[in-house]
Write an enzyme that holds these catalytic residues in place. Structure first.
Site, mmCIF file in Angstrom:
data_model
loop_
_atom_site.group_PDB
_atom_site.id
_atom_site.type_symbol
_atom_site.label_atom_id
_atom_site.label_comp_id
_atom_site.label_asym_id
_atom_site.label_seq_id
_atom_site.Cartn_x
_atom_site.Cartn_y
_atom_site.Cartn_z
ATOM 1 N N ASP A 66 49.116 86.748 112.089
ATOM 2 C CA ASP A 66 48.272 86.406 113.231
ATOM 3 C C ASP A 66 49.125 85.665 114.246
ATOM 4 O OD1 ASP A 66 46.198 87.552 111.883
ATOM 5 O OD2 ASP A 66 44.964 85.747 111.765
ATOM 6 N N HIS A 216 50.718 83.153 109.431
ATOM 7 C CA HIS A 216 50.811 82.826 110.851
ATOM 8 C C HIS A 216 52.275 82.598 111.226
ATOM 9 C CE1 HIS A 216 46.516 81.975 110.221
ATOM 10 N NE2 HIS A 216 46.384 82.158 111.520
#
Length: 251
Positions: A66, A216
């Site tokens: 992400d 992430h």
């Protein structure tokens, strides 16, 4: 794409299909499969053919990231993926498209998928269908303008917050919604630095067949651990594949 008759685009009144869910799951331990059987949304996943697990009979892994904003680590992550020939899917927001166009182009040029994480990263679970469409369309069109990528088929809800309506609208727009079966808490917070070994242990301890890994790229720990994660997973007999190769969905 023209909405189908009796589609979610016609369900604009009331709160039909807008019950909010925050994605959660029973994590894998000691090689056991993770589960969403007690989370209350398993039937919604099946209905919309969302991705949680791939083929649990095969030692396949699907790596996803992400990218809400750039924190200086994505280029290093891409270097590792290129060196080790591992495909990934990067779910980006509008802010990332505006701030890191060179990295976005590099993702596409090096064979990775770019997925839709919405333009503004709102809670889309209760938005009306036209607002959902606007969020997804704007991101898709801007990614195309920057990279030339004409297809965008994967969507991940911001913060993992979703509803039946959101998954339905996304599906009508041609998206498969992608969740995950491996992740760890607070790796989205760039101020939380625990060391590469912490990130490594968090991921490796959850490995299981058909896993979709979500990390992430703002995390220094993830950046420093990703090479070791790939090497150890391969040592255990796992193979990294693209989401486009995910042929079987399990729940």
């Amino acid at each position: 794409m023209k909405p189908a008759k009796n589609s979610f685009f016609e369900q604009v009144g009331g709160d039909l299909g807008t019950k909010q869910f925050h994605f959660g799951w029973k994590k894998s331990k000691n090689g056991q499969l993770p589960s969403i059987s007690e989370e209350g949304f398993q039937d919604i996943f099946k209905k919309h053919e969302a991705i949680f697990l791939g083929d649990t009979t095969k030692k396949e892994l699907f790596l996803t990231f992400d990218n809400g904003f750039e924190n200086g680590y994505t280029a290093k992550v891409l270097d590792v993926l290129k060196e080790k020939r591992v495909p990934a899917c990067f779910f980006v927001t509008g802010g990332y498209v505006k701030d890191a166009p060179d990295l976005l182009r590099r993702m596409v040029q090096e064979g990775h998928l770019v997925g839709n994480h919405s333009w503004g990263h709102p809670d889309m679970s209760r938005l009306p269908p036209d607002r959902i469409k606007t969020e997804l369309d704007k991101l898709k069109h801007q990614v195309q303008a920057v990279t030339g990528q004409t297809q965008m088929t994967y969507m991940r809800p911001p913060s993992g917050i979703f509803s039946d309506r959101l998954l339905g609208v996304a599906g009508e727009l041609g998206y498969t919604t992608v969740f995950w079966s491996i992740a760890y808490k607070n790796d989205w917070n760039p101020k939380r630095i625990m060391g590469w070994k912490f990130a490594f242990d968090q991921v490796i301890s959850q490995l299981h067949p058909g896993a979709v890994i979500m990390l992430h790229t703002v995390s220094r720990d993830n950046c420093e651990a990703i090479g070791a994660i790939i090497d150890e997973a391969r040592r255990q007999g796992y193979e990294f594949k693209s989401l486009d190769q995910l042929a079987v969905k399990n729940y």
